[in-house]
Motif scaffolding. Structure first.
Motif, PDB file in Angstrom:
ATOM      1  N   SER A 254      33.051  81.320 173.578  1.00  0.00           N
ATOM      2  CA  SER A 254      33.737  82.261 172.686  1.00  0.00           C
ATOM      3  C   SER A 254      33.193  83.677 172.788  1.00  0.00           C
ATOM      4  O   SER A 254      33.154  84.424 171.811  1.00  0.00           O
ATOM      5  CB  SER A 254      33.652  81.792 171.222  1.00  0.00           C
ATOM      6  N   GLN A 255      32.763  84.050 174.004  1.00  0.00           N
ATOM      7  CA  GLN A 255      32.163  85.371 174.232  1.00  0.00           C
ATOM      8  C   GLN A 255      31.042  85.605 173.206  1.00  0.00           C
ATOM      9  O   GLN A 255      30.915  86.665 172.607  1.00  0.00           O
ATOM     10  CB  GLN A 255      33.218  86.472 174.188  1.00  0.00           C
ATOM     11  N   VAL A 256      30.231  84.554 173.014  1.00  0.00           N
ATOM     12  CA  VAL A 256      29.036  84.529 172.142  1.00  0.00           C
ATOM     13  C   VAL A 256      29.319  85.082 170.741  1.00  0.00           C
ATOM     14  O   VAL A 256      28.553  85.871 170.196  1.00  0.00           O
ATOM     15  CB  VAL A 256      27.810  85.207 172.796  1.00  0.00           C
ATOM     16  N   HIS A 257      30.364  84.573 170.140  1.00  0.00           N
ATOM     17  CA  HIS A 257      30.743  84.971 168.786  1.00  0.00           C
ATOM     18  C   HIS A 257      30.054  84.097 167.753  1.00  0.00           C
ATOM     19  O   HIS A 257      29.908  82.885 167.937  1.00  0.00           O
ATOM     20  CB  HIS A 257      32.261  84.844 168.617  1.00  0.00           C
ATOM     21  N   GLY A 258      29.639  84.746 166.640  1.00  0.00           N
ATOM     22  CA  GLY A 258      29.070  84.007 165.533  1.00  0.00           C
ATOM     23  C   GLY A 258      29.928  84.050 164.280  1.00  0.00           C
ATOM     24  O   GLY A 258      30.282  83.022 163.721  1.00  0.00           O
ATOM     25  N   ALA A 259      30.287  85.267 163.835  1.00  0.00           N
ATOM     26  CA  ALA A 259      31.109  85.430 162.632  1.00  0.00           C
ATOM     27  C   ALA A 259      31.654  86.855 162.611  1.00  0.00           C
ATOM     28  O   ALA A 259      31.216  87.714 163.383  1.00  0.00           O
ATOM     29  CB  ALA A 259      30.295  85.147 161.375  1.00  0.00           C
ATOM     30  N   LEU A 260      32.605  87.100 161.712  1.00  0.00           N
ATOM     31  CA  LEU A 260      33.253  88.413 161.614  1.00  0.00           C
ATOM     32  C   LEU A 260      33.460  88.776 160.152  1.00  0.00           C
ATOM     33  O   LEU A 260      33.924  87.955 159.355  1.00  0.00           O
ATOM     34  CB  LEU A 260      34.604  88.405 162.327  1.00  0.00           C
ATOM     35  N   VAL A 261      33.124  90.025 159.821  1.00  0.00           N
ATOM     36  CA  VAL A 261      33.384  90.569 158.490  1.00  0.00           C
ATOM     37  C   VAL A 261      34.339  91.740 158.624  1.00  0.00           C
ATOM     38  O   VAL A 261      34.139  92.611 159.474  1.00  0.00           O
ATOM     39  CB  VAL A 261      32.084  91.037 157.804  1.00  0.00           C
ATOM     40  N   LEU A 262      35.351  91.763 157.766  1.00  0.00           N
ATOM     41  CA  LEU A 262      36.354  92.821 157.782  1.00  0.00           C
ATOM     42  C   LEU A 262      36.253  93.660 156.518  1.00  0.00           C
ATOM     43  O   LEU A 262      36.140  93.129 155.406  1.00  0.00           O
ATOM     44  CB  LEU A 262      37.763  92.228 157.872  1.00  0.00           C
ATOM     45  N   GLY A 263      36.310  94.974 156.684  1.00  0.00           N
ATOM     46  CA  GLY A 263      36.372  95.871 155.543  1.00  0.00           C
ATOM     47  C   GLY A 263      37.795  96.001 155.028  1.00  0.00           C
ATOM     48  O   GLY A 263      38.700  95.268 155.441  1.00  0.00           O
ATOM     49  N   GLU A 264      38.003  96.932 154.133  1.00  0.00           N
ATOM     50  CA  GLU A 264      39.336  97.141 153.578  1.00  0.00           C
ATOM     51  C   GLU A 264      40.256  97.745 154.635  1.00  0.00           C
ATOM     52  O   GLU A 264      39.865  98.650 155.371  1.00  0.00           O
ATOM     53  CB  GLU A 264      39.272  98.065 152.357  1.00  0.00           C
ATOM     54  N   TRP A 265      41.485  97.248 154.652  1.00  0.00           N
ATOM     55  CA  TRP A 265      42.467  97.757 155.609  1.00  0.00           C
ATOM     56  C   TRP A 265      42.968  99.125 155.174  1.00  0.00           C
ATOM     57  O   TRP A 265      43.225  99.370 153.992  1.00  0.00           O
ATOM     58  CB  TRP A 265      43.642  96.791 155.736  1.00  0.00           C
ATOM     59  N   GLN A 266      43.101 100.017 156.176  1.00  0.00           N
ATOM     60  CA  GLN A 266      43.636 101.357 155.989  1.00  0.00           C
ATOM     61  C   GLN A 266      44.839 101.530 156.907  1.00  0.00           C
ATOM     62  O   GLN A 266      44.884 100.943 157.988  1.00  0.00           O
ATOM     63  CB  GLN A 266      42.582 102.416 156.325  1.00  0.00           C
ATOM     64  N   PRO A 267      45.822 102.331 156.508  1.00  0.00           N
ATOM     65  CA  PRO A 267      46.944 102.580 157.427  1.00  0.00           C
ATOM     66  C   PRO A 267      46.438 103.110 158.759  1.00  0.00           C
ATOM     67  O   PRO A 267      45.546 103.970 158.796  1.00  0.00           O
ATOM     68  CB  PRO A 267      47.781 103.634 156.685  1.00  0.00           C
ATOM     69  N   TYR A 268      46.990 102.586 159.834  1.00  0.00           N
ATOM     70  CA  TYR A 268      46.569 103.039 161.159  1.00  0.00           C
ATOM     71  C   TYR A 268      47.080 104.456 161.408  1.00  0.00           C
ATOM     72  O   TYR A 268      48.241 104.768 161.152  1.00  0.00           O
ATOM     73  CB  TYR A 268      47.096 102.099 162.235  1.00  0.00           C
ATOM     74  N   ALA A 269      46.208 105.309 161.889  1.00  0.00           N
ATOM     75  CA  ALA A 269      46.573 106.696 162.176  1.00  0.00           C
ATOM     76  C   ALA A 269      45.762 107.176 163.366  1.00  0.00           C
ATOM     77  O   ALA A 269      44.712 106.614 163.696  1.00  0.00           O
ATOM     78  CB  ALA A 269      46.307 107.582 160.959  1.00  0.00           C
ATOM     79  N   ALA A 270      46.252 108.216 163.999  1.00  0.00           N
ATOM     80  CA  ALA A 270      45.529 108.795 165.130  1.00  0.00           C
ATOM     81  C   ALA A 270      44.176 109.325 164.666  1.00  0.00           C
ATOM     82  O   ALA A 270      44.063 109.963 163.621  1.00  0.00           O
ATOM     83  CB  ALA A 270      46.349 109.925 165.744  1.00  0.00           C
ATOM     84  N   VAL A 271      43.142 109.022 165.433  1.00  0.00           N
ATOM     85  CA  VAL A 271      41.778 109.440 165.108  1.00  0.00           C
ATOM     86  C   VAL A 271      41.195 110.143 166.332  1.00  0.00           C
ATOM     87  O   VAL A 271      41.458 109.763 167.467  1.00  0.00           O
ATOM     88  CB  VAL A 271      40.909 108.216 164.745  1.00  0.00           C
ATOM     89  N   ASP A 272      40.376 111.153 166.091  1.00  0.00           N
ATOM     90  CA  ASP A 272      39.633 111.775 167.183  1.00  0.00           C
ATOM     91  C   ASP A 272      38.426 110.891 167.466  1.00  0.00           C
ATOM     92  O   ASP A 272      37.324 111.125 166.965  1.00  0.00           O
ATOM     93  CB  ASP A 272      39.198 113.187 166.782  1.00  0.00           C
ATOM     94  N   TRP A 273      38.646 109.847 168.262  1.00  0.00           N
ATOM     95  CA  TRP A 273      37.595 108.859 168.501  1.00  0.00           C
ATOM     96  C   TRP A 273      36.382 109.467 169.201  1.00  0.00           C
ATOM     97  O   TRP A 273      35.266 108.978 169.038  1.00  0.00           O
ATOM     98  CB  TRP A 273      38.142 107.689 169.307  1.00  0.00           C
ATOM     99  N   ALA A 274      36.588 110.538 169.943  1.00  0.00           N
ATOM    100  CA  ALA A 274      35.472 111.160 170.651  1.00  0.00           C
ATOM    101  C   ALA A 274      34.442 111.768 169.698  1.00  0.00           C
ATOM    102  O   ALA A 274      33.281 111.950 170.069  1.00  0.00           O
ATOM    103  CB  ALA A 274      35.976 112.238 171.609  1.00  0.00           C
ATOM    104  N   SER A 275      34.848 112.069 168.463  1.00  0.00           N
ATOM    105  CA  SER A 275      33.912 112.634 167.489  1.00  0.00           C
ATOM    106  C   SER A 275      33.694 111.699 166.295  1.00  0.00           C
ATOM    107  O   SER A 275      33.027 112.085 165.329  1.00  0.00           O
ATOM    108  CB  SER A 275      34.415 114.000 166.986  1.00  0.00           C
ATOM    109  N   GLN A 276      34.244 110.489 166.368  1.00  0.00           N
ATOM    110  CA  GLN A 276      34.093 109.550 165.259  1.00  0.00           C
ATOM    111  C   GLN A 276      32.633 109.136 165.089  1.00  0.00           C
ATOM    112  O   GLN A 276      31.972 108.725 166.033  1.00  0.00           O
ATOM    113  CB  GLN A 276      34.957 108.302 165.507  1.00  0.00           C
TER     114      GLN A 276
END
Length: 257
Positions: free
Chosen positions: A157-179
């Protein structure tokens, strides 16, 4: 599956059921390619009853790679380990856990195999309706992860253990280079990163991931979630550590390992 693939799947199933790890050395030649590794993934999931027997596409996935020129890898995630933050995991067993700070994306509509086949990196993001900060607890059934071949990691499973998700936000364009991403584990110094997603844009993997999860002819349903690769690599952690991950302007999530 080949005899060696079946034996590998049986070993991984037993390791999970008995909460133990495996020496990778005897299994080095068990797999010839990624297709075989994915077959072992499926066999382990079926034996452990992770996704039922209706043949539907699993609802949570991990996907990613070290760069856009690398071959991306994918794994469906066991539902018992997927939790909404804040979360704690005292009921799950981990061997040598680590933390990956990520962004998760959620499909806003069904995607058929035919649609997936036509997607490109420019139009796939239109299928996403929401994003969330996510934390993957990485953990392996292999005793020495650093010395374990990539195909064996993928089969597990590509060495997966568990996953935690935060609150969902509407998807929008982000400047990922400065995130900006801040990761705090226990009493260790906060790890701060800016613009360090290995694919530059988490949504870049969507066409490749969607073609993978629909490859057997199933439609990926609206609401399917993919977590998209670490901004900080793997940060070591110990049982009981409090973990906080924040992506500026997007959100934060907390968990206890």
């Amino acid at each position: 599956m080949t005899t060696s693939m079946t034996a590998l799947a049986d070993a991984l199933i037993a390791a999970r059921r008995n909460n133990r790890t495996l020496d990778a050395a005897p299994w080095t030649d068990a797999l010839q390619d990624a297709t075989q590794a994915y077959e072992v993934q499926d066999a382990v999931a079926a034996a452990l009853g992770w996704f039922g027997d209706d043949g539907a596409v699993p609802r949570h996935w991990k996907s990613g790679g070290g760069s856009r020129s690398a071959t991306l890898t994918h794994a469906p995630l066991p539902p018992a380990g997927v939790r909404q933050g804040p979360a704690e995991f005292s009921d799950l067993a981990f061997h040598t856990p680590g933390i990956e700070a990520e962004i998760a994306l959620r499909l806003g509509q069904d995607v058929t195999p035919a649609q997936a086949a036509k997607l490109d990196h420019g139009n796939a993001a239109s299928l996403i309706d929401a994003m969330a900060v996510s934390v993957e607890i990485v953990d392996s059934r292999w005793q020495d992860l650093a010395a374990t071949p990539a195909l064996l990691r993928l089969a597990d499973s590509q060495v997966h253990g568990a996953l935690v998700l935060g609150e969902w936000q509407p998807y929008a364009a982000v400047d990922w280079a400065s995130q900006r991403c801040e990761t705090k584990v226990g009493n260790a110094k906060t790890v701060v990163r800016e613009g360090t997603h290995p694919l530059a844009d988490p949504a870049w993997l969507l066409p490749i991931w969607l073609r993978h999860i629909t490859r057997h002819g199933q439609t990926a349903p609206a609401g399917t979630v993919v977590t998209t690769g670490s901004w900080v690599g793997i940060v070591p952690c110990r049982r009981g550590d409090q973990v906080t991950v924040e992506f500026a302007g997007i959100g934060a999530v907390r968990l206890r390992v």
